[in-house]
Write a protein that holds these residues in place. Structure first.
Motif, PDB file in Angstrom:
ATOM      1  N   ASP A 299       0.705  -1.321  -0.124  1.00  0.00           N
ATOM      2  CA  ASP A 299       0.059  -0.105  -0.063  1.00  0.00           C
ATOM      3  C   ASP A 299       1.033   1.287  -0.034  1.00  0.00           C
ATOM      4  O   ASP A 299       2.170   1.138   0.205  1.00  0.00           O
ATOM      5  N   LEU A 300       0.265   2.349  -0.056  1.00  0.00           N
ATOM      6  CA  LEU A 300       1.052   3.806   0.113  1.00  0.00           C
ATOM      7  C   LEU A 300       1.472   3.702   1.643  1.00  0.00           C
ATOM      8  O   LEU A 300       0.843   3.268   2.202  1.00  0.00           O
ATOM      9  N   PRO A 301       2.836   4.287   1.663  1.00  0.00           N
ATOM     10  CA  PRO A 301       3.253   4.453   3.139  1.00  0.00           C
ATOM     11  C   PRO A 301       2.104   5.100   4.161  1.00  0.00           C
ATOM     12  O   PRO A 301       1.534   6.096   3.576  1.00  0.00           O
ATOM     13  N   GLN A 302       2.228   4.748   5.312  1.00  0.00           N
ATOM     14  CA  GLN A 302       1.239   5.122   6.106  1.00  0.00           C
ATOM     15  C   GLN A 302       1.863   6.289   6.833  1.00  0.00           C
ATOM     16  O   GLN A 302       1.127   7.333   7.347  1.00  0.00           O
ATOM     17  N   SER A 303       3.186   6.442   6.780  1.00  0.00           N
ATOM     18  CA  SER A 303       3.794   7.808   7.495  1.00  0.00           C
ATOM     19  C   SER A 303       5.119   7.924   6.731  1.00  0.00           C
ATOM     20  O   SER A 303       5.546   7.081   6.066  1.00  0.00           O
ATOM     21  N   ALA A 304       5.462   9.115   6.873  1.00  0.00           N
ATOM     22  CA  ALA A 304       6.829   9.691   6.176  1.00  0.00           C
ATOM     23  C   ALA A 304       7.954   8.340   6.833  1.00  0.00           C
ATOM     24  O   ALA A 304       9.211   8.135   6.051  1.00  0.00           O
ATOM     25  N   LYS A 305       7.925   7.708   7.980  1.00  0.00           N
ATOM     26  CA  LYS A 305       9.045   6.887   8.476  1.00  0.00           C
ATOM     27  C   LYS A 305       8.945   5.738   7.679  1.00  0.00           C
ATOM     28  O   LYS A 305      10.004   4.736   7.672  1.00  0.00           O
TER      29      LYS A 305
ATOM     30  N   PRO B 172      11.415   4.525   2.420  1.00  0.00           N
ATOM     31  CA  PRO B 172      12.847   4.254   2.339  1.00  0.00           C
ATOM     32  C   PRO B 172      13.648   5.448   2.469  1.00  0.00           C
ATOM     33  O   PRO B 172      13.328   6.494   1.708  1.00  0.00           O
ATOM     34  N   PRO B 173      14.719   5.570   3.187  1.00  0.00           N
ATOM     35  CA  PRO B 173      15.447   6.581   3.284  1.00  0.00           C
ATOM     36  C   PRO B 173      16.098   7.287   1.792  1.00  0.00           C
ATOM     37  O   PRO B 173      16.022   8.466   1.497  1.00  0.00           O
ATOM     38  N   GLU B 174      16.255   6.236   0.918  1.00  0.00           N
ATOM     39  CA  GLU B 174      16.961   6.817  -0.274  1.00  0.00           C
ATOM     40  C   GLU B 174      15.751   7.128  -1.098  1.00  0.00           C
ATOM     41  O   GLU B 174      16.106   7.960  -2.381  1.00  0.00           O
ATOM     42  N   LEU B 175      14.435   7.171  -0.807  1.00  0.00           N
ATOM     43  CA  LEU B 175      13.310   7.844  -1.725  1.00  0.00           C
ATOM     44  C   LEU B 175      12.597   8.862  -0.940  1.00  0.00           C
ATOM     45  O   LEU B 175      11.536   9.543  -1.387  1.00  0.00           O
ATOM     46  N   LYS B 176      13.013   9.198   0.309  1.00  0.00           N
ATOM     47  CA  LYS B 176      12.344  10.416   1.076  1.00  0.00           C
ATOM     48  C   LYS B 176      12.424  11.619   0.255  1.00  0.00           C
ATOM     49  O   LYS B 176      11.396  12.498   0.180  1.00  0.00           O
ATOM     50  N   ALA B 177      13.435  11.939  -0.648  1.00  0.00           N
ATOM     51  CA  ALA B 177      13.436  13.266  -1.469  1.00  0.00           C
ATOM     52  C   ALA B 177      12.312  13.155  -2.437  1.00  0.00           C
ATOM     53  O   ALA B 177      11.698  14.393  -2.615  1.00  0.00           O
ATOM     54  N   ARG B 178      11.930  12.026  -3.046  1.00  0.00           N
ATOM     55  CA  ARG B 178      10.767  11.952  -3.991  1.00  0.00           C
ATOM     56  C   ARG B 178       9.716  11.861  -3.471  1.00  0.00           C
ATOM     57  O   ARG B 178       8.588  12.415  -3.841  1.00  0.00           O
TER      58      ARG B 178
ATOM     59  N   GLY C  14       8.672  11.979  -0.154  1.00  0.00           N
ATOM     60  CA  GLY C  14       8.364  12.132   1.448  1.00  0.00           C
ATOM     61  C   GLY C  14       7.660  13.439   1.581  1.00  0.00           C
ATOM     62  O   GLY C  14       7.276  13.866   2.695  1.00  0.00           O
ATOM     63  N   LYS C  15       7.707  14.565   0.620  1.00  0.00           N
ATOM     64  CA  LYS C  15       7.097  15.731   0.692  1.00  0.00           C
ATOM     65  C   LYS C  15       5.634  15.279   0.842  1.00  0.00           C
ATOM     66  O   LYS C  15       4.977  15.961   1.818  1.00  0.00           O
ATOM     67  N   VAL C  16       4.958  14.597  -0.097  1.00  0.00           N
ATOM     68  CA  VAL C  16       3.497  14.425   0.148  1.00  0.00           C
ATOM     69  C   VAL C  16       3.638  12.812   0.141  1.00  0.00           C
ATOM     70  O   VAL C  16       4.121  12.235  -0.609  1.00  0.00           O
ATOM     71  N   VAL C  17       3.466  12.362   1.552  1.00  0.00           N
ATOM     72  CA  VAL C  17       3.875  11.011   1.597  1.00  0.00           C
ATOM     73  C   VAL C  17       3.364   9.900   0.616  1.00  0.00           C
ATOM     74  O   VAL C  17       2.087   9.890   0.621  1.00  0.00           O
ATOM     75  N   GLY C  18       4.121   9.201  -0.072  1.00  0.00           N
ATOM     76  CA  GLY C  18       3.793   8.069  -0.747  1.00  0.00           C
ATOM     77  C   GLY C  18       3.467   8.462  -2.226  1.00  0.00           C
ATOM     78  O   GLY C  18       3.101   7.653  -3.009  1.00  0.00           O
ATOM     79  N   VAL C  19       3.588   9.849  -2.712  1.00  0.00           N
ATOM     80  CA  VAL C  19       3.638  10.188  -3.915  1.00  0.00           C
ATOM     81  C   VAL C  19       4.655  11.149  -4.332  1.00  0.00           C
ATOM     82  O   VAL C  19       5.190  11.709  -3.513  1.00  0.00           O
ATOM     83  N   ASP C  20       4.984  11.210  -5.664  1.00  0.00           N
ATOM     84  CA  ASP C  20       6.094  12.099  -6.179  1.00  0.00           C
ATOM     85  C   ASP C  20       5.325  13.129  -7.164  1.00  0.00           C
ATOM     86  O   ASP C  20       5.048  12.989  -7.922  1.00  0.00           O
TER      87      ASP C  20
ATOM     88  N   GLU D 187       3.384  10.040  -9.228  1.00  0.00           N
ATOM     89  CA  GLU D 187       4.000   8.709  -9.143  1.00  0.00           C
ATOM     90  C   GLU D 187       3.601   8.131  -7.777  1.00  0.00           C
ATOM     91  O   GLU D 187       4.203   8.836  -6.975  1.00  0.00           O
ATOM     92  N   PRO D 188       3.044   7.056  -7.364  1.00  0.00           N
ATOM     93  CA  PRO D 188       2.800   6.481  -6.290  1.00  0.00           C
ATOM     94  C   PRO D 188       4.150   5.683  -5.806  1.00  0.00           C
ATOM     95  O   PRO D 188       4.875   5.111  -6.657  1.00  0.00           O
ATOM     96  N   LEU D 189       4.227   5.498  -4.582  1.00  0.00           N
ATOM     97  CA  LEU D 189       5.054   4.683  -4.062  1.00  0.00           C
ATOM     98  C   LEU D 189       4.616   3.585  -3.080  1.00  0.00           C
ATOM     99  O   LEU D 189       3.950   3.980  -2.307  1.00  0.00           O
ATOM    100  N   TYR D 190       4.514   2.262  -3.496  1.00  0.00           N
ATOM    101  CA  TYR D 190       4.218   1.315  -2.584  1.00  0.00           C
ATOM    102  C   TYR D 190       5.225   0.605  -1.744  1.00  0.00           C
ATOM    103  O   TYR D 190       6.339   0.412  -2.365  1.00  0.00           O
ATOM    104  N   VAL D 191       4.899   0.397  -0.581  1.00  0.00           N
ATOM    105  CA  VAL D 191       5.770  -0.302   0.274  1.00  0.00           C
ATOM    106  C   VAL D 191       4.928  -1.774   0.661  1.00  0.00           C
ATOM    107  O   VAL D 191       3.716  -1.793   0.780  1.00  0.00           O
ATOM    108  N   THR D 192       5.718  -2.548   1.029  1.00  0.00           N
ATOM    109  CA  THR D 192       5.158  -3.759   1.537  1.00  0.00           C
ATOM    110  C   THR D 192       4.612  -3.639   2.873  1.00  0.00           C
ATOM    111  O   THR D 192       5.172  -2.991   3.606  1.00  0.00           O
ATOM    112  N   LEU D 193       3.510  -4.032   2.962  1.00  0.00           N
ATOM    113  CA  LEU D 193       2.986  -3.899   4.261  1.00  0.00           C
ATOM    114  C   LEU D 193       3.507  -4.613   5.651  1.00  0.00           C
ATOM    115  O   LEU D 193       4.065  -5.857   5.448  1.00  0.00           O
TER     116      LEU D 193
END
Length: 134
Positions: free
Chosen positions: A35-41, A44-50, A52-58, A64-70
């Motif tokens: 799913d999309l990340p639940q919070s900024a934490k 992944p650190p290497e993707l926070k710049a893209r 992290g501003k709007v958690v889970g999307v660039d 563009e969405p970022l999906y993380v393993t639950l």
């Protein structure tokens, strides 16, 4: 060589496996796997710049969405990866609830990256006759 059938629930996997022969291995993904990340934490650190501003999307890349393993699903994915590496085919078996299963199936394909044919089966009922027809 076996055929991996992935369903959503463990109880459904057990019932369906009882209807099929040993050519099939029926496993559960136990619901959604990403799913999309639940919070900024959760980003992944290497993707926070893209992402992290709007958690889970660039927002600078067409949202563009970022999906993380639950959490807790890593072991489920590893198990499915191991089985599918030995399989000659993967069947994603959906429930009537197509919206959720379309998303789950897509995420499974993205994570497992099968190198064998992938098929879809939709079960409208969990009976021996319906399963063997599917």
């Amino acid at each position: 060589d076996q055929i991996l059938v992935i369903v959503e629930s463990p109880s459904k996997a057990k019932i369906i496996q009882s209807f099929l022969d040993s050519l099939y291995v029926v496993e559960s993904c136990m619901g959604h796997v990403r799913d999309l990340p639940q919070s900024a934490k959760s980003v992944p650190p290497e993707l926070k710049a893209r992402f992290g501003k709007v958690v889970g999307v660039d927002p600078d890349n067409h949202f563009e969405p970022l999906y993380v393993t639950l959490p807790g699903k890593e072991s489920v994915i590893k198990k499915l990866e191991g089985i599918q590496r030995k399989a000659k085919e993967v069947i994603l078996a959906t429930d009537e609830d197509r919206e959720a299963w379309e998303a789950i199936s897509w995420h499974l394909l993205e994570l497992l990256k099968p190198k064998v044919p992938v098929k879809r089966a939709v079960f409208h009922e969990i009976t021996k006759d319906a399963i063997t027809r599917s």
